[in-house]
Write a protein that holds these residues in place. Structure first.
Motif, PDB file in Angstrom:
ATOM      1  N   GLN A 271      11.002 -12.419 -11.911  1.00  0.00           N
ATOM      2  CA  GLN A 271      11.932 -11.955 -10.794  1.00  0.00           C
ATOM      3  C   GLN A 271      11.132 -11.840  -9.523  1.00  0.00           C
ATOM      4  O   GLN A 271      10.011 -11.175  -9.468  1.00  0.00           O
ATOM      5  CB  GLN A 271      12.862 -10.863 -11.058  1.00  0.00           C
ATOM      6  CG  GLN A 271      12.141  -9.678 -11.426  1.00  0.00           C
ATOM      7  CD  GLN A 271      13.028  -8.313 -11.632  1.00  0.00           C
ATOM      8  OE1 GLN A 271      13.776  -7.963 -10.635  1.00  0.00           O
ATOM      9  NE2 GLN A 271      13.090  -7.896 -12.969  1.00  0.00           N
TER      10      GLN A 271
ATOM     11  N   LYS B   5      15.540 -11.605  -7.360  1.00  0.00           N
ATOM     12  CA  LYS B   5      16.285 -12.690  -7.839  1.00  0.00           C
ATOM     13  C   LYS B   5      15.326 -13.142  -9.069  1.00  0.00           C
ATOM     14  O   LYS B   5      14.155 -13.361  -8.999  1.00  0.00           O
ATOM     15  CB  LYS B   5      16.266 -13.660  -6.902  1.00  0.00           C
ATOM     16  CG  LYS B   5      17.125 -13.274  -5.778  1.00  0.00           C
ATOM     17  CD  LYS B   5      18.669 -13.047  -5.887  1.00  0.00           C
ATOM     18  CE  LYS B   5      19.436 -12.566  -4.553  1.00  0.00           C
ATOM     19  NZ  LYS B   5      20.664 -12.354  -5.015  1.00  0.00           N
TER      20      LYS B   5
ATOM     21  N   ARG C 177      20.015 -15.881  -9.565  1.00  0.00           N
ATOM     22  CA  ARG C 177      20.885 -14.995  -9.704  1.00  0.00           C
ATOM     23  C   ARG C 177      20.113 -13.540  -9.599  1.00  0.00           C
ATOM     24  O   ARG C 177      18.806 -13.533  -9.891  1.00  0.00           O
ATOM     25  CB  ARG C 177      21.469 -15.070 -11.006  1.00  0.00           C
ATOM     26  CG  ARG C 177      22.448 -16.149 -11.146  1.00  0.00           C
ATOM     27  CD  ARG C 177      23.280 -15.909 -12.617  1.00  0.00           C
ATOM     28  NE  ARG C 177      24.328 -16.976 -12.620  1.00  0.00           N
ATOM     29  CZ  ARG C 177      25.652 -16.544 -12.977  1.00  0.00           C
ATOM     30  NH1 ARG C 177      25.873 -15.308 -13.139  1.00  0.00           N
ATOM     31  NH2 ARG C 177      26.593 -17.254 -13.159  1.00  0.00           N
ATOM     32  N   SER C 178      20.957 -12.648  -9.293  1.00  0.00           N
ATOM     33  CA  SER C 178      20.278 -11.282  -9.173  1.00  0.00           C
ATOM     34  C   SER C 178      19.865 -10.839 -10.737  1.00  0.00           C
ATOM     35  O   SER C 178      20.801 -10.802 -11.558  1.00  0.00           O
ATOM     36  CB  SER C 178      21.435 -10.117  -8.676  1.00  0.00           C
ATOM     37  OG  SER C 178      21.065  -8.775  -8.824  1.00  0.00           O
TER      38      SER C 178
END
Length: 718
Positions: free
Chosen positions: A183, A187, A210-211
């Motif tokens: 990440q 994200k 995506r988070s």
């Protein structure tokens, strides 16, 4: 920028950029070769063809060297046909071309050496100055380009090593059976196939962008974010256990190792996971079996020991009481012998269900052993214990249905209370057990308090002596409980509450020693100490620049009988230069027993300018006719009414009536004993002005109370 990088033209330029640059060098050389004449154009064409082939041929290094050698030899045969003054340009350009075409130390050196030998053939025909300048230029450029070529070669080798290492590392990650994600700025930018499968995605594109927090359970997000920030800031690794949420909504558990890394040249956090859902289920099952009774499902004796230990710590910190109720079923052995052990076990399960049903959310019932149960009550008064004990007895009035058999049984209850009957868990359980046997001796089906070694008279004598000792040795302390404006959430007052920690008696609650202090008359000097200490603390807060609020101090009925009360209060206000309007005296409704004398004192206090409030309104000697005659400012709604808000419609109606009456009489209303959010909402809805209670804040030491007052924001969001 991301769209540009993904375009085919951009990728083509980046892949062939070196070849295009070398082509420009080739064209520069060829441009100088056009002066050799028509007879040598075939050699120019051969040179151009072979050198360009070497430039764009990247799969075979050997063939690239052969073509480059042919091109060099061909060019060398043309040098005598080129104007001498164009030779340096051709030679320097060709040196640069070969330096980057065939990176290494030897190729530029050989090319430069050839040019040196060629230039020496002009030694007899060219002026020495020109020749020397060209020779020096060739030597210099050969050295420079050879060095550049060598370092370029080393860069290529290192790049290939890194690329090989990266490919090997990526392959290992791709085939790794453990989920791995990367990440960046919160994200997801990478996920291996195992992570794609674990998160329930069809392909990796469903995850990228995506988070990362979306895949964590809401209760785990704060802790995980703290770990990620720590890893990125300090460059350390971290290990933790978290619950995560798949795309299909399924919640599972995992063990994560967080490592700081770089991805795309930027800092990132790599998470390596291991699904531990099944292990967690097994641990929870084992833990439940270790701390719960298999027959009834109730917490067992081991859990009782832990819970009671922590409950004693909480009671010690808050100065509250807790009670231990020890239950033993009456004639249980006869029931077992009559209908059998199977029915006895069924009876125990039904008893456990009834006990659970009659307890509050903060109370706990345990199976101690056999037909013995223990109930733990926290934060209770003696009246509350008595009510709960009777509620337990009432659960046994109805018969138990055991597979068609109707069975009646009762229970005997022994009660011990912290801190009066013991200061540790073993003593409290032992004393409750002893009290239970006293209950058996008194005919069963009743409850008894522990009275063997610590009866009330002995306790009262100890407390009376302890009070005198506490006054002499200053063993009292004051805590301060905030009062907030229920509309804004800001602190508008502090109530001073006395606390007593005795070296011999331990923590003594105000509810226990205040009545004795009133009975013995010690409440007068204690009250003076409270007033003096509280006002002194208020002055310290004011000198520290803290907001000016109301300071509430309790005044007992016995103090009202002191003729020096008004002058004492006035002298304390003058001593600490305190605005009388910032002092509020809380009186109980019992002063109405001697209304004439009380009115004289209240009127005198009102002339001084202090604020007056009636404490515990609604439980004593209130008279609505006389209420209008009293010079009071505030009414405190008793906590017994607040406790039943949202549970008892009649109580709600009483509270609404008190609030409406107070507002019409121009009194400010204070709701005390607020312990739940729903109670705040009820008081706000019916325009009660001020709130106080453990839900807002427990009583605090002077230091912590000062810290609260120093806050710029509202203390409570309402």
């Amino acid at each position: 920028m991301r769209q540009l990088r993904s375009s085919p033209v951009y990728r083509h330029i980046m892949r062939n950029g070196k070849a295009y640059l070398l082509t420009l060098l080739v064209l520069t050389i060829v441009n100088n070769l056009f002066s050799v004449g028509q007879d040598h154009m075939i050699k120019v064409f051969v040179f151009l063809t072979t050198i360009l082939s070497a430039v764009f041929l990247r799969k075979s290094v050997v063939l690239q060297h052969i073509l480059a050698s042919i091109a060099y030899i061909t060019l060398f045969t043309l040098l005598h046909n080129i104007d001498y003054f164009k030779l340096p340009s051709i030679m320097y350009t060709l040196l640069l071309l070969y330096a980057f075409l065939l990176p290494g130390l030897w190729v530029p050196t050989i090319v430069g050496a050839g040019f040196l030998l060629f230039l020496l053939t002009y030694s007899s025909t060219v002026q020495f100055d020109y020749l020397r300048a060209n020779l020096v230029g060739v030597v210099f450029n050969t050295v420079v380009y050879a060095a550049l070529s060598y370092f370029f070669r080393q860069m290529i080798i290192e790049r290939d090593r890194l690329k090989e290492s990266e490919n090997r590392y990526r392959s290992l990650i791709e085939i790794c059976p453990e989920p791995i994600v990367v990440q960046q700025k919160g994200k997801l930018v990478y996920a291996n196939p195992a992570a794609v499968q674990s998160l329930g995605a069809e392909d990796v594109n469903k995850l990228l962008g995506r988070s990362a927090l979306r895949f964590l359970h809401p209760e785990s997000r704060k802790n995980a974010l703290e770990h990620v920030n720590e890893v990125l800031e300090k460059g350390v690794s971290a290990r933790m256990e978290q619950r995560y949420v798949r795309l299909d909504g399924q919640v599972r558990s995992c063990e994560l190792v967080l490592v700081a890394t770089n991805y795309g040249g930027k800092p990132a956090c790599m998470s390596i996971g291991k699904d531990i859902t099944e292990r967690k289920k097994a641990e929870e099952k084992i833990n439940h079996m270790a701390y719960h009774d298999t027959l009834t499902g109730l917490p067992n004796r081991s859990y009782l020991n832990e819970c009671l230990y922590m409950a004693i710590e909480r009671a010690e910190q808050t100065g509250s009481q807790l009670a231990v109720l020890f239950l033993d079923l009456d004639r249980f052995k006869n029931i077992n012998d009559t209908v059998g052990h199977i029915y006895g076990d069924l009876l125990l399960r039904q008893v456990a269900e009834r006990l659970r049903a009659c307890l509050g959310p903060s109370d706990t019932v345990f199976r101690h052993s056999g037909d013995e149960f223990v109930i733990l009550l926290e934060g209770v008064t003696e009246d509350g214990v008595r009510v709960q004990a009777q509620a337990v007895l009432d659960q046994f009035k109805q018969p138990f249905q055991l597979h068609g058999h109707e069975v009646y049984t009762t229970t005997s209850i022994g009660i011990s209370i912290y801190p009066q009957d013991g200061m540790d868990r073993d003593v409290l359980i032992k004393h409750a057990d002893m009290a239970m046997y006293l209950s058996k001796e008194n005919g069963k089906n009743n409850y008894q308090y522990y009275r063997v070694h610590n009866n009330r008279l002995a306790r009262k004598l100890k407390l009376e002596n302890g009070l005198r000792r506490a006054l002499e040795k200053q063993l009292f302390t004051l805590h301060y409980q905030p009062q907030i404006n229920l509309a804004s959430g800001e602190i508008v007052g502090m109530e001073a509450l006395i606390r007593w920690m005795d070296p011999e008696l331990g923590v003594v609650t105000p509810g226990e020693f205040i009545p004795i202090a009133e009975e013995t008359g010690l409440i007068v000097p204690i009250g003076k100490w409270v007033l003096h200490t509280a006002c002194h603390q208020y002055k310290q807060w004011r000198e520290a620049g803290l907001p000016e609020i109301r300071l509430a101090v309790n005044i007992s009925v016995r103090q009202f009988q002191d003729k020096q009360l008004v002058s004492t209060i006035q002298s304390v206000l003058e001593e600490f230069d305190m605005n009388p309007g910032h002092l509020e005296l809380e009186i109980t409704e019992s002063i109405m027993q001697n209304l004439d004398q009380s009115l004289v004192i209240l009127t005198a206090l009102k002339k001084i300018g202090v604020k007056l409030s009636i404490d515990d309104f609604g439980t004593g000697y209130s008279s609505l006719f006389l209420l209008d005659k009293l010079p009071i400012d505030h009414i405190k709604i008793d906590r017994t009414f607040i406790e039943e808000i949202t549970f008892n419609a009649n109580t709600e109606a009483i509270v609404r009536t008190i609030i409406d009456m107070g507002r019409h009489l121009k009194f400010q209303l204070i709701g005390e004993g607020i312990e739940h959010e729903r109670q705040i909402h009820f008081l706000q809805e019916h325009q009660c002005t001020i709130g106080q209670g453990f839900f807002i804040s427990p009583p605090l030491s002077s230091e912590k109370a000062g810290e609260l007052l120093s806050r710029k924001q509202p203390f409570v969001q309402v």
